[in-house]
Design a protein around this motif. Structure first.
Motif, PDB file in Angstrom:
ATOM      1  N   PRO A 112       6.476  -1.901   9.925  1.00 42.75           N
ATOM      2  CA  PRO A 112       6.182  -2.131   8.323  1.00 42.75           C
ATOM      3  C   PRO A 112       4.992  -2.920   8.138  1.00 42.75           C
ATOM      4  CG  PRO A 112       7.889  -3.711   9.320  1.00 42.75           C
ATOM      5  CD  PRO A 112       7.310  -2.645  10.470  1.00 42.75           C
ATOM      6  N   GLN A 113       4.380  -2.557   6.964  1.00 45.88           N
ATOM      7  CA  GLN A 113       3.070  -3.389   6.235  1.00 45.88           C
ATOM      8  C   GLN A 113       3.619  -4.604   5.990  1.00 45.88           C
ATOM      9  OE1 GLN A 113       1.510  -2.419   2.597  1.00 45.88           O
ATOM     10  NE2 GLN A 113       3.068  -0.678   2.345  1.00 45.88           N
ATOM     11  N   ALA A 114       4.797  -4.966   5.543  1.00 47.76           N
ATOM     12  CA  ALA A 114       5.117  -6.195   5.007  1.00 47.76           C
ATOM     13  C   ALA A 114       6.742  -6.063   5.359  1.00 47.76           C
ATOM     14  CB  ALA A 114       4.892  -6.236   3.528  1.00 47.76           C
ATOM     15  N   ALA A 160      15.699 -12.823  19.561  1.00 45.20           N
ATOM     16  CA  ALA A 160      15.960 -11.431  20.114  1.00 45.20           C
ATOM     17  C   ALA A 160      14.648 -10.715  20.723  1.00 45.20           C
ATOM     18  CB  ALA A 160      16.714 -10.465  19.051  1.00 45.20           C
ATOM     19  N   GLY A 161      13.548 -11.376  20.372  1.00 46.59           N
ATOM     20  CA  GLY A 161      12.254 -10.843  20.929  1.00 46.59           C
ATOM     21  C   GLY A 161      11.359  -9.886  20.058  1.00 46.59           C
ATOM     22  N   MET A 162      11.498 -10.272  18.550  1.00 45.97           N
ATOM     23  CA  MET A 162      11.110  -9.505  17.709  1.00 45.97           C
ATOM     24  C   MET A 162       9.454  -9.571  17.838  1.00 45.97           C
ATOM     25  SD  MET A 162      12.173  -7.910  14.511  1.00 45.97           S
ATOM     26  CE  MET A 162      11.665  -7.798  12.744  1.00 45.97           C
ATOM     27  N   ARG A 163       8.820  -8.518  17.635  1.00 50.30           N
ATOM     28  CA  ARG A 163       7.293  -8.229  17.225  1.00 50.30           C
ATOM     29  C   ARG A 163       7.141  -7.971  16.025  1.00 50.30           C
ATOM     30  NH1 ARG A 163       4.465 -11.295  20.148  1.00 50.30           N
ATOM     31  NH2 ARG A 163       2.648  -9.817  19.708  1.00 50.30           N
ATOM     32  N   PHE A 164       6.052  -8.445  15.228  1.00 51.58           N
ATOM     33  CA  PHE A 164       5.848  -8.354  13.920  1.00 51.58           C
ATOM     34  C   PHE A 164       4.642  -7.558  13.622  1.00 51.58           C
ATOM     35  CE2 PHE A 164       9.040 -11.980  13.784  1.00 51.58           C
ATOM     36  CZ  PHE A 164       9.700 -11.695  12.989  1.00 51.58           C
ATOM     37  N   THR A 165       4.560  -7.132  12.548  1.00 55.06           N
ATOM     38  CA  THR A 165       3.412  -6.383  11.976  1.00 55.06           C
ATOM     39  C   THR A 165       2.938  -6.666  10.751  1.00 55.06           C
ATOM     40  OG1 THR A 165       4.555  -4.190  11.512  1.00 55.06           O
ATOM     41  CG2 THR A 165       3.556  -4.222  13.806  1.00 55.06           C
ATOM     42  N   GLY A 166       1.751  -6.571  10.256  1.00 58.59           N
ATOM     43  CA  GLY A 166       1.652  -6.789   8.969  1.00 58.59           C
ATOM     44  C   GLY A 166       1.862  -8.135   8.485  1.00 58.59           C
ATOM     45  N   ARG A 167       2.205  -8.300   7.236  1.00 54.56           N
ATOM     46  CA  ARG A 167       2.489  -9.599   6.534  1.00 54.56           C
ATOM     47  C   ARG A 167       3.794  -9.901   6.553  1.00 54.56           C
ATOM     48  NH1 ARG A 167      -0.904  -6.870   3.949  1.00 54.56           N
ATOM     49  NH2 ARG A 167       0.811  -6.192   2.338  1.00 54.56           N
ATOM     50  N   ALA A 212       0.902  -1.308  -0.033  1.00 56.25           N
ATOM     51  CA  ALA A 212       0.067  -0.014  -0.016  1.00 56.25           C
ATOM     52  C   ALA A 212       0.962   1.351   0.064  1.00 56.25           C
ATOM     53  CB  ALA A 212      -0.717   0.011   1.234  1.00 56.25           C
ATOM     54  N   PRO A 213       0.469   2.413  -0.504  1.00 57.16           N
ATOM     55  CA  PRO A 213       1.293   3.496  -0.725  1.00 57.16           C
ATOM     56  C   PRO A 213       1.648   4.165   0.428  1.00 57.16           C
ATOM     57  CG  PRO A 213      -0.632   3.595  -2.272  1.00 57.16           C
ATOM     58  CD  PRO A 213      -0.646   2.560  -1.382  1.00 57.16           C
ATOM     59  N   ASP A 214       2.780   4.659   0.857  1.00 56.14           N
ATOM     60  CA  ASP A 214       3.397   5.621   1.778  1.00 56.14           C
ATOM     61  C   ASP A 214       3.297   4.714   3.111  1.00 56.14           C
ATOM     62  OD1 ASP A 214       3.324   7.651   0.167  1.00 56.14           O
ATOM     63  OD2 ASP A 214       1.163   7.938   0.531  1.00 56.14           O
ATOM     64  N   ARG A 215       3.304   3.312   3.286  1.00 56.67           N
ATOM     65  CA  ARG A 215       3.454   2.634   4.299  1.00 56.67           C
ATOM     66  C   ARG A 215       4.783   1.745   4.288  1.00 56.67           C
ATOM     67  NH1 ARG A 215      -1.040  -0.945   5.732  1.00 56.67           N
ATOM     68  NH2 ARG A 215       0.279  -1.465   7.659  1.00 56.67           N
ATOM     69  N   PRO A 216       5.833   1.731   5.090  1.00 55.03           N
ATOM     70  CA  PRO A 216       7.079   1.174   4.884  1.00 55.03           C
ATOM     71  C   PRO A 216       6.823  -0.426   4.786  1.00 55.03           C
ATOM     72  CG  PRO A 216       6.881   1.747   6.991  1.00 55.03           C
ATOM     73  CD  PRO A 216       5.783   2.182   6.625  1.00 55.03           C
ATOM     74  N   VAL A 217       7.838  -0.890   3.630  1.00 57.17           N
ATOM     75  CA  VAL A 217       8.087  -2.177   3.598  1.00 57.17           C
ATOM     76  C   VAL A 217       9.463  -2.443   4.199  1.00 57.17           C
ATOM     77  CG1 VAL A 217       8.478  -4.188   2.028  1.00 57.17           C
ATOM     78  CG2 VAL A 217       6.494  -2.555   1.757  1.00 57.17           C
ATOM     79  N   LEU A 218       9.831  -3.701   4.914  1.00 57.91           N
ATOM     80  CA  LEU A 218      11.012  -3.919   5.501  1.00 57.91           C
ATOM     81  C   LEU A 218      11.623  -4.930   4.560  1.00 57.91           C
ATOM     82  CD1 LEU A 218      13.232  -3.437   7.741  1.00 57.91           C
ATOM     83  CD2 LEU A 218      11.966  -5.146   9.027  1.00 57.91           C
ATOM     84  N   GLY A 219      12.767  -4.878   4.017  1.00 59.09           N
ATOM     85  CA  GLY A 219      13.345  -5.939   3.230  1.00 59.09           C
ATOM     86  C   GLY A 219      14.418  -5.301   2.278  1.00 59.09           C
TER      87      GLY A 219
END
Length: 483
Positions: free
Chosen positions: A248-250, A264-271, A206-213
């Motif tokens: 991030p959204q993804a 390390a205790g990561m919490r995820f958001t989105g997909r 989706a526009p303007d929401r960050p993707v981590l990768g």
């Protein structure tokens, strides 16, 4: 899609495009969409001024980031073919690869060149090695120069040269082979674009929401969808802080990155999406338990990227034999050859191997089958274990070993001294789980493995190898033999 992305960039667009992370995980903008426009235009003009034309090959050894992305987009715009150079391959292998690709120009950042110069002793300790690039082909420096670097190729002023609107090769990616016979996958402009579109439709940015990768196959579809991309921070602790600030959204991370982040205790958001190495059901379930709305395993090869995908709930529900890697993505076709090897074809399949004839079907090297569009794997063809008169394909049985408390597990063959092999399971516990607890959890699954039941179970960390940190079965077999 690459052309669409280039066309969508505007010089006056201040929106963030590529993000990095400070030490505390705080996001920092490394490039806006306007910056990408200026760099793509400038590098296209600079390469055009060097006399490069559609069909010419350029070698690229530039670390991931805005400059490597824009150099690749500029090359695509001009119709150039990019040969991706990997500094971890070693000088002899790189020499052979360069001799096969025969680039007219090599684009390298200062770090890649330093590996062959003043930093060579440090580089060898870091398992990096490049030959003297300038001795092989004209070489220019992308980005900041260091002492001893080749002349710089700065973005040139002026308008962007006219783009190439025809077909042709787009990228050459070396995957394996020896110094005498390197092997390289050739994607055309059409197959590269088809793969990007499949990724876009799978990730749905989706526009303007960050993707981590950080991979090219994440950057282009996300940016084309209007989403900024954050390059993953180095180290699990920094990555955890980065993700917490970004939301991030993804997210796309390899299985080893996911395991380290979870520890390390990561919490995820989105997909969340993962691939490049086997992705088991337990890992995807843990990602969902850590907050992800969806957790996907992606089956892909350099030759066919991506091919199939499966969400955590579907993978957990599968009770058949083998490893369900998902539904074939639109346009991807599959069949099995006479030896049980899975073959793939489709618009996103590579055109050929460099120096060889074009092919329609890609041999995956995986034992597998596709039934009603679902792909189930039985392991690598070359990983088969022969015990007695029984052919045992590890991939058919390894999913049964991934019970709660097991982070990673492989079945390997160990020579028994009489021409036969022993089957040994090397099992890596989830952090905090004892070896006794793992053995207790495996008691019933082992009983159900029938003819493939291991002769022994070794509880230890599974060795990993390669850029994607896949299980190193040869090293695991050596470990099993010593235990």
């Amino acid at each position: 899609m690459l052309g669409d992305l280039i066309a969508s960039l505007r010089e006056d667009d201040p929106r963030p495009a590529v993000l990095g992370a400070r030490r505390g995980g705080r996001p920092v903008v490394r490039a806006t969409r306007g910056d990408l426009h200026r760099l793509v235009t400038g590098y296209a003009a600079a390469l055009h001024a060097r006399g490069l034309v559609a069909g010419d090959t350029v070698g690229v050894a530039v670390r991931p980031g805005p400059r490597s992305l824009t150099v690749l987009l500029a090359a695509y715009h001009l119709g150039l073919r990019v040969a991706v150079l990997d500094p971890t391959a070693g000088p002899e292998v790189l020499l052979a690869r360069l001799a096969l690709a025969r680039p007219r120009l090599v684009l390298a950042d200062a770090a890649a060149q330093a590996v062959a110069g003043w930093a060579a002793p440090l580089a060898r300790r870091a398992h990096l090695a490049l030959p003297d690039l300038a001795a092989l082909a004209p070489t220019v420096t992308i980005g900041r120069r260091l002492p001893g670097s080749a002349p710089a190729l700065p973005p040139a002023p002026g308008p962007r040269p006219r783009g190439h609107d025809g077909e042709g090769d787009a990228v050459v990616v070396f995957t394996s082979g020896t110094t005498s016979r390197p092997r390289a996958v050739v994607h055309t402009r059409a197959s590269l674009t088809a793969g990007m579109r499949l990724v876009h439709d799978l990730v749905r940015p989706a526009p303007d929401r960050p993707v981590l990768g950080g991979t090219f196959f994440v950057l282009v579809p996300s940016l084309a969808g209007g989403a900024p991309v954050a390059l993953p921070a180095g180290g699990a602790a920094r990555l955890v802080r980065q993700a917490a600030r970004l939301g991030p959204q993804a997210t796309y991370l390899t299985p080893p990155q996911l395991r380290a982040a979870l520890a390390a205790g990561m919490r995820f958001t989105g997909r969340v999406y993962s691939g490049s190495a086997p992705v088991n059901a337990d890992l995807l379930a843990r990602v969902r338990q850590a907050g992800a709305q969806e957790a996907w395993g992606v089956y892909a090869l350099t030759e066919v990227f991506p091919a199939a995908a499966v969400e955590a709930r579907a993978k957990a529900a599968y009770e058949g034999e083998g490893d369900l890697v998902g539904d074939l993505l639109p346009g991807v076709r599959a069949r099995t050859d006479d030896q049980g090897q899975l073959l793939l074809a489709g618009a996103n399949a590579a055109h050929r191997y460099l120096g060889e004839e074009p092919h329609e079907w890609v041999a995956t090297g995986d034992v597998g089958r596709a039934v009603d569009g679902r792909v189930v794997l039985g392991g690598r063809c070359k990983d088969m274990i022969l015990r007695g008169a029984e052919n045992i394909y590890p991939g058919l049985y390894e999913p049964a070993l991934h019970v709660a408390g097991v982070e990673l597990a492989v079945l390997v063959g160990v020579p028994a001294g009489d021409g036969d092999e022993r089957v040994v399971a090397v099992v890596q516990p989830t952090p905090g789980v004892s070896a006794d607890a793992v053995r207790a959890a495996l008691r019933d699954p082992l009983q159900r493995m029938g003819a493939a039941r291991p002769d022994a179970v070794v509880v230890a960390d599974v060795p990993l190898a390669g850029r994607s940190r896949k299980p190193d079965r040869a090293a695991a077999a050596r470990l099993a033999a010593r235990s």
